[in-house]
Design a protein around this motif. Structure first.
Motif, short mmCIF file in Angstrom:
data_model
loop_
_atom_site.label_atom_id
_atom_site.label_comp_id
_atom_site.label_asym_id
_atom_site.label_seq_id
_atom_site.Cartn_x
_atom_site.Cartn_y
_atom_site.Cartn_z
N ALA A 56 0.83 -1.21 0.00
CA ALA A 56 0.00 0.00 0.00
C ALA A 56 0.86 1.26 0.00
CB ALA A 56 -0.95 -0.01 1.20
N VAL A 57 1.90 1.26 0.80
CA VAL A 57 2.81 2.42 0.84
C VAL A 57 3.50 2.59 -0.50
CG1 VAL A 57 4.93 3.31 1.88
CG2 VAL A 57 3.12 2.37 3.34
N TYR A 58 3.97 1.49 -1.07
CA TYR A 58 4.64 1.54 -2.37
C TYR A 58 3.69 2.09 -3.44
CZ TYR A 58 6.71 0.00 -6.75
OH TYR A 58 7.20 -0.04 -8.02
N LEU A 59 2.47 1.57 -3.48
CA LEU A 59 1.51 2.03 -4.49
C LEU A 59 1.14 3.49 -4.28
CD1 LEU A 59 -0.75 -1.13 -4.75
CD2 LEU A 59 0.85 -0.27 -6.47
N ARG A 60 1.06 3.94 -3.04
CA ARG A 60 0.76 5.34 -2.77
C ARG A 60 1.90 6.24 -3.27
NH1 ARG A 60 -1.84 9.12 -3.62
NH2 ARG A 60 -1.16 10.97 -2.56
N MET A 61 3.13 5.79 -3.09
CA MET A 61 4.28 6.59 -3.53
C MET A 61 4.41 6.61 -5.05
SD MET A 61 7.05 5.58 -0.52
CE MET A 61 8.23 5.15 -1.72
N ARG A 62 4.01 5.54 -5.72
CA ARG A 62 4.21 5.41 -7.16
C ARG A 62 3.00 5.79 -8.02
NH1 ARG A 62 9.45 5.37 -7.91
NH2 ARG A 62 10.47 3.76 -6.70
N SER A 63 1.83 5.92 -7.41
CA SER A 63 0.64 6.19 -8.23
C SER A 63 -0.33 7.06 -7.44
CB SER A 63 -0.03 4.86 -8.63
OG SER A 63 -0.54 4.21 -7.49
N ASN A 64 -1.53 7.15 -7.95
CA ASN A 64 -2.54 7.98 -7.29
C ASN A 64 -3.42 7.14 -6.36
OD1 ASN A 64 -3.88 6.54 -9.21
ND2 ASN A 64 -5.03 8.26 -10.04
N PHE A 65 -2.82 6.18 -5.71
CA PHE A 65 -3.54 5.36 -4.72
C PHE A 65 -4.04 6.29 -3.61
CE2 PHE A 65 -3.52 0.91 -2.87
CZ PHE A 65 -4.07 0.34 -4.01
N PRO A 66 -5.25 6.09 -3.11
CA PRO A 66 -5.79 6.98 -2.07
C PRO A 66 -4.92 6.99 -0.81
CG PRO A 66 -7.52 5.56 -2.96
CD PRO A 66 -6.22 5.07 -3.53
N HIS A 67 -4.89 8.15 -0.16
CA HIS A 67 -4.10 8.31 1.07
C HIS A 67 -4.58 7.38 2.18
CE1 HIS A 67 -1.78 11.86 -0.11
NE2 HIS A 67 -2.87 12.28 -0.71
N TRP A 68 -5.87 7.11 2.20
CA TRP A 68 -6.42 6.35 3.32
C TRP A 68 -6.04 4.87 3.29
CZ3 TRP A 68 -9.82 2.28 2.78
CH2 TRP A 68 -10.50 2.16 1.57
#
Length: 127
Positions: A56-68
């Protein structure tokens, strides 16, 4: 691609939690072997929650994955560690309801991922 992997991790997590509840039910029914299976599944679930948080952290850093999503994953990991400790200490008044809450939180993430996938899927043209 990353959201598909995340969804797969969620599916494995929810499935393992369902299996965990089966072992708990069998344990309450007097099946002594289920204690070992329940304990091993709990360890697997904690490790899976760590992997889910890292993804989840990786996807948040690399894309527009939601902050929550990483925040919810971190909260679920913390809850799983507390639940593991409560089970190990035989504090069932905390262990059982916390397990139900964790399952609900994981299911919430899975439902979000299914909805996000449906929204991003290309529309099919009917002929």
């Amino acid at each position: 691609m990353g959201s598909k992997i995340y969804r797969a991790v969620l599916i494995v997590n929810v499935t393992a939690m369902l299996l965990q509840s089966v072992f708990a039910g069998r344990l309450l029914g007097g099946d002594a072997r289920s204690l070992l299976l329940h304990e091993r599944t709990a360890k697997f679930l904690v490790l899976l929650a760590v992997a889910q948080l890292m993804l989840a952290v990786y996807l948040r850093m690399r894309s527009n994955f939601p902050h929550w999503i990483p925040l919810a994953s971190a909260g679920l990991l913390l809850a799983e560690v507390i639940e593991f400790a409560a089970g190990d200490l035989h504090r069932l008044a905390l262990h059982v309801p916390l397990g139900v809450a964790i399952f609900g939180g994981m299911l919430r993430q899975l439902m979000w991922s299914a909805g996000a996938a449906a929204q991003s899927a290309p529309l099919q043209v009917q002929k």
